[in-house]
Design an enzyme around this catalytic site. Structure first.
Site, PDB file in Angstrom:
ATOM      1  N   ARG A  50       0.824  -1.220   0.000  1.00  0.00           N
ATOM      2  CA  ARG A  50       0.000   0.000   0.000  1.00  0.00           C
ATOM      3  C   ARG A  50       0.854   1.265   0.000  1.00  0.00           C
ATOM      4  NH1 ARG A  50      -4.198  -2.000   4.627  1.00  0.00           N
ATOM      5  NH2 ARG A  50      -5.378  -3.429   3.328  1.00  0.00           N
ATOM      6  N   CYS A  51       1.901   1.248  -0.768  1.00  0.00           N
ATOM      7  CA  CYS A  51       2.853   2.350  -0.791  1.00  0.00           C
ATOM      8  C   CYS A  51       2.821   3.014  -2.164  1.00  0.00           C
ATOM      9  CB  CYS A  51       4.261   1.792  -0.513  1.00  0.00           C
ATOM     10  SG  CYS A  51       5.593   3.003  -0.548  1.00  0.00           S
TER      11      CYS A  51
END
Length: 171
Positions: A50-51
């Site tokens: 989730r970056c």
């Protein structure tokens, strides 16, 4: 004096040899031992699902595909140390398979900094003064397990800096 010099030489050589002795939990179960790739360069990358840098998985897979026949291993090390990873290794594996069709080796979710850091990352900090500052930091180990280069998150996997360093370790 000879004994003292031999001891100093041995102690100086230890950090370079230690990289090959680390074992990680494999996302598929079992373990991944760095020494299984002895004699091959290994690019170790701490990752997160989730970056903003997560699309680098495409570049990591492309890098692996380009160089694997010449010996390069790209090892993804998912970590939630920056609070951007999914809850379980199974979720990470599925996310990477569905979104990036990854075939490169991957560890289970692993701490990469701080007091709970995996022994490999503790070794990096102690021997090199380096630890990941964010997700998708990269460490290239040469064929002898020595740190050849490190890069931060913004270094793209197929950047000239990284491919030149890999080419050098493959010569």
């Amino acid at each position: 004096m000879k004994t003292l010099l031999a001891l100093i030489f041995t102690l100086c050589a230890l950090p370079a040899l230690a990289a090959q002795s680390f074992t990680f939990a494999n996302i598929d179960g079992g373990t991944i031992a760095l020494d299984q790739w002895k004699g091959r360069p290994v690019l170790v990358v701490n990752t997160a699902s989730r970056c903003g840098f997560t699309p680098q998985y495409n570049g990591l897979q492309d890098l692996y595909d380009r160089y694997k026949t010449r010996g390069l291993v790209v090892l993804a090390v998912p970590s939630d140390d920056f609070k951007q990873e999914l809850a379980t290794g199974a979720q990470v594996k599925e996310f990477c398979a569905v979104n990036f069709d990854l075939t490169l080796p991957m560890t289970d979710i692993t701490h990469v900094k701080g007091p709970q850091a995996h022994a490999f990352y503790q070794w990096l900090k102690e021997s090199q003064g380096w630890e990941p500052g964010w997700n998708f930091n990269k460490v290239l180990l040469d064929r002898d397990g020595k740190v050849a280069a490190t890069w931060g998150s913004t270094a793209r996997p197929l950047s000239r800096a990284i491919t030149d360093a890999i080419d050098k370790t493959l010569q």
